[in-house]
Design a protein around this motif. Structure first.
Motif, PDB file in Angstrom:
ATOM      1  N   MET A 124     135.104  59.508 122.155  1.00 13.71           N
ATOM      2  CA  MET A 124     136.343  58.682 122.882  1.00 13.71           C
ATOM      3  C   MET A 124     136.985  58.972 123.255  1.00 13.71           C
ATOM      4  SD  MET A 124     134.622  55.537 122.427  1.00 13.71           S
ATOM      5  CE  MET A 124     135.297  54.573 123.368  1.00 13.71           C
ATOM      6  N   GLU A 125     137.891  60.829 122.639  1.00 14.96           N
ATOM      7  CA  GLU A 125     138.796  60.781 122.826  1.00 14.96           C
ATOM      8  C   GLU A 125     138.477  61.856 124.183  1.00 14.96           C
ATOM      9  OE1 GLU A 125     136.480  64.377 120.259  1.00 14.96           O
ATOM     10  OE2 GLU A 125     136.683  61.981 120.315  1.00 14.96           O
ATOM     11  N   MET A 126     137.798  61.983 124.961  1.00 12.94           N
ATOM     12  CA  MET A 126     136.501  62.370 126.019  1.00 12.94           C
ATOM     13  C   MET A 126     137.227  61.573 127.155  1.00 12.94           C
ATOM     14  SD  MET A 126     135.321  65.127 124.789  1.00 12.94           S
ATOM     15  CE  MET A 126     134.454  65.834 123.803  1.00 12.94           C
ATOM     16  N   TRP A 127     137.431  60.465 127.020  1.00 14.74           N
ATOM     17  CA  TRP A 127     138.157  59.723 128.355  1.00 14.74           C
ATOM     18  C   TRP A 127     138.816  58.465 127.896  1.00 14.74           C
ATOM     19  CZ3 TRP A 127     137.000  54.010 127.998  1.00 14.74           C
ATOM     20  CH2 TRP A 127     136.194  53.358 126.535  1.00 14.74           C
ATOM     21  N   HIS A 128     139.177  57.658 126.752  1.00 18.39           N
ATOM     22  CA  HIS A 128     139.651  57.093 126.021  1.00 18.39           C
ATOM     23  C   HIS A 128     141.239  57.043 127.142  1.00 18.39           C
ATOM     24  CE1 HIS A 128     141.536  53.541 124.567  1.00 18.39           C
ATOM     25  NE2 HIS A 128     140.768  52.286 124.499  1.00 18.39           N
ATOM     26  N   PRO A 129     142.464  56.133 127.127  1.00 18.94           N
ATOM     27  CA  PRO A 129     143.291  56.874 127.279  1.00 18.94           C
ATOM     28  C   PRO A 129     144.347  57.267 125.589  1.00 18.94           C
ATOM     29  CG  PRO A 129     143.666  54.510 128.193  1.00 18.94           C
ATOM     30  CD  PRO A 129     141.920  54.877 127.545  1.00 18.94           C
ATOM     31  N   GLY A 171     143.310  57.017 119.695  1.00 16.48           N
ATOM     32  CA  GLY A 171     143.847  57.456 117.847  1.00 16.48           C
ATOM     33  C   GLY A 171     142.990  56.786 117.176  1.00 16.48           C
ATOM     34  N   PHE A 172     142.906  55.172 117.200  1.00 14.72           N
ATOM     35  CA  PHE A 172     142.739  54.607 115.874  1.00 14.72           C
ATOM     36  C   PHE A 172     141.138  54.418 116.256  1.00 14.72           C
ATOM     37  CE2 PHE A 172     142.446  51.795 120.361  1.00 14.72           C
ATOM     38  CZ  PHE A 172     141.530  51.363 120.083  1.00 14.72           C
ATOM     39  N   PHE A 173     140.760  54.370 117.341  1.00 13.65           N
ATOM     40  CA  PHE A 173     138.960  54.407 116.958  1.00 13.65           C
ATOM     41  C   PHE A 173     138.820  55.030 116.480  1.00 13.65           C
ATOM     42  CE2 PHE A 173     139.024  53.924 121.413  1.00 13.65           C
ATOM     43  CZ  PHE A 173     138.431  52.741 121.861  1.00 13.65           C
ATOM     44  N   PHE A 174     139.434  56.457 115.629  1.00 19.04           N
ATOM     45  CA  PHE A 174     138.859  57.648 114.354  1.00 19.04           C
ATOM     46  C   PHE A 174     139.839  57.542 112.871  1.00 19.04           C
ATOM     47  CE2 PHE A 174     138.281  59.420 118.097  1.00 19.04           C
ATOM     48  CZ  PHE A 174     137.141  60.200 118.189  1.00 19.04           C
ATOM     49  N   LEU A 175     140.299  55.891 112.611  1.00 19.03           N
ATOM     50  CA  LEU A 175     141.095  55.438 111.909  1.00 19.03           C
ATOM     51  C   LEU A 175     139.854  54.681 111.145  1.00 19.03           C
ATOM     52  CD1 LEU A 175     144.804  55.066 113.065  1.00 19.03           C
ATOM     53  CD2 LEU A 175     143.653  57.278 111.743  1.00 19.03           C
ATOM     54  N   LYS A 176     140.739  53.904 110.228  1.00 18.48           N
ATOM     55  CA  LYS A 176     139.796  53.012 109.490  1.00 18.48           C
ATOM     56  C   LYS A 176     139.879  51.734 110.302  1.00 18.48           C
ATOM     57  CE  LYS A 176     139.996  49.271 105.420  1.00 18.48           C
ATOM     58  NZ  LYS A 176     141.423  48.108 104.557  1.00 18.48           N
ATOM     59  N   GLY A 177     138.594  51.352 110.466  1.00 21.62           N
ATOM     60  CA  GLY A 177     137.863  50.228 111.425  1.00 21.62           C
ATOM     61  C   GLY A 177     137.390  50.489 112.820  1.00 21.62           C
ATOM     62  N   GLY A 178     137.550  51.577 112.807  1.00 21.63           N
ATOM     63  CA  GLY A 178     136.640  52.164 113.906  1.00 21.63           C
ATOM     64  C   GLY A 178     135.704  52.925 113.502  1.00 21.63           C
ATOM     65  N   THR A 225     137.265  58.487 109.361  1.00 25.07           N
ATOM     66  CA  THR A 225     135.876  57.380 109.220  1.00 25.07           C
ATOM     67  C   THR A 225     134.573  58.212 109.475  1.00 25.07           C
ATOM     68  OG1 THR A 225     135.296  54.622 109.656  1.00 25.07           O
ATOM     69  CG2 THR A 225     135.862  56.650 111.266  1.00 25.07           C
ATOM     70  N   PRO A 226     133.717  58.518 108.818  1.00 24.40           N
ATOM     71  CA  PRO A 226     132.771  58.891 109.411  1.00 24.40           C
ATOM     72  C   PRO A 226     132.385  59.076 111.135  1.00 24.40           C
ATOM     73  CG  PRO A 226     132.038  57.823 107.592  1.00 24.40           C
ATOM     74  CD  PRO A 226     133.556  56.816 108.279  1.00 24.40           C
ATOM     75  N   THR A 227     131.664  59.796 111.717  1.00 19.07           N
ATOM     76  CA  THR A 227     131.689  59.855 112.932  1.00 19.07           C
ATOM     77  C   THR A 227     130.091  60.352 113.144  1.00 19.07           C
ATOM     78  OG1 THR A 227     132.457  62.369 113.314  1.00 19.07           O
ATOM     79  CG2 THR A 227     133.603  60.451 113.674  1.00 19.07           C
TER      80      THR A 227
END
Length: 377
Positions: A157-162, A165-172, A223-225
């Motif tokens: 997601m870090e390639m396009w989302h403004p 950060g939250f995508f890589f935390l708990k719940g992401g 979180t696992p990616t």
């Protein structure tokens, strides 16, 4: 009950644009107000879409509102949905509904106590492509589904989302962010899941943002990616599911289902439209005959071409279900079962064992052409 429910939104980020822009397509709902911790964000959306900007407290107390849509970040979903229920409003949440089954059961308890409804995205399985696939399965086109594969993989997601950060935390992570689309569609096509197993990992403990405006910032990964899961369904079907943000390119199809009489090729469940193909025992893969489903029709322009986008269909279906006293297709039971599946996949990855589901659900009622037209103004 009234023929139209007043709707408010908490959370005025990017996804709020979609709901505010598309809600007028549907019967049963009228957008009236929005709120955000950042008052200026709410005021911007209010000006753009002709609704009232309010504080969160004002919105929760607004007597004009019957339903509040929770568009906050995943880690806030439980607390915000709980506050909505305690204010006496129905809840419709973006996915994932909550981050644990325990949180979901607490919301269910409050909703039952107050005689309120909870619904949750994704509603993309209501799209014309996925309902065509459902029709084909229900009519026995592939016989009994015995197995299949699902793949949703990219570089991240870090390639396009403004603000990724939250995508890589708990719940992401890809399993809770993108997995709901796939699991919801599998429930739509096959039914509930019995047990899961998974291997999970992450390629890197940090990521570097390359999108604007935060390009160059480093964000932690908590979180696992990279997830490879096996789902066994109550009907005996076994599905392999891969969800990853550690893949630069691949040639896997989004979803393929294999039955006793043929195979079905389903487009990306993240979207409403797309090409549905199938083969019988002759192994000749052909598109299914086109049908005039209203949620197949392109209504937006995108860089890759016209696209069908009818998000808010699930919200409208919930509103109409309340008005008509029937089961909503994006129901709490199905959403909670989806959370059970997704969190159990992560649990299996942590513990290295099969995890049995503690919830179940029914398949949603199909949304055919007539039913979809009945949701549109």
């Amino acid at each position: 009950m009234a023929k139209e429910l007043g709707v408010g939104i908490i959370g005025c980020g990017n996804i709020s644009i979609t709901y505010l822009a598309l809600a007028p397509l549907f019967k049963g709902i009228k957008m009236l107000a929005c709120a955000d911790l950042n008052r200026s964000a709410a005021e911007l959306r209010a000006e753009e879409y002709g609704v009232k900007a309010q504080s969160i407290g004002e919105l929760l107390a607004n007597d004009e509102l019957d339903v509040i849509v929770n568009l906050t970040i995943p880690d806030a979903h439980f607390a915000v949905s709980k506050a909505i229920l305690e204010a006496g409003k129905h809840v419709y949440s973006e996915k994932p509904l909550v981050l644990s089954l325990e949180e979901g059961e607490e919301l269910r308890r409050i909703a039952r106590e107050k005689e309120l409804a909870i619904g949750c995205a994704p509603d993309t399985f209501l799209g014309g492509a996925h309902q065509l696939a459902r029709k084909y399965v229900d009519e026995g086109g592939v016989g009994r589904i015995t197995s299949g594969t699902c793949h949703v993989m990219s570089a991240g997601m870090e390639m396009w989302h403004p603000n990724p950060g939250f995508f890589f935390l708990k719940g992401g992570g890809p399993i809770l962010d993108l997995g709901p689309y796939y699991v919801a569609n599998l429930i739509n096509l096959i039914g509930p899941v019995k047990r899961v197993a998974a291997l999970t990992s992450m390629a890197n403990p940090t990521r570097t943002i390359t999108s604007q405006p935060l390009a160059g910032q480093t964000i932690p990964v908590e979180t696992p990616t990279n997830i490879h899961a096996l789902l066994e369904f109550v009907n005996g079907a076994t599905i392999t599911m891969s969800a990853s943000w550690d893949v630069w390119s691949h040639r896997h199809a989004n979803m393929e289902l294999y039955g006793t009489e043929g195979s079905l090729y389903v487009p990306d469940p993240n979207f409403f439209g797309g090409l549905v193909e199938a083969s019988s025992r002759d192994k000749d893969i052909k598109p299914l005959p086109a049908w005039d489903h209203p949620f197949s029709k392109a209504n937006q322009e995108h860089p890759n071409g016209p696209r069908a986008n009818y998000r808010a269909a699930g919200l409208a279906d919930m509103a109409m279900a309340l008005i008509e006293n029937r089961d909503p297709r994006c129901s709490l039971d199905r959403s909670l079962h989806g959370i059970d599946v997704l969190t159990s996949i992560l649990k299996s990855g942590e513990e290295g064992r099969f995890v049995e589901m503690t919830t179940t659900c029914t398949q949603p009622e199909p949304l055919g052409i007539a039913e979809a037209l009945a949701l549109l103004r």
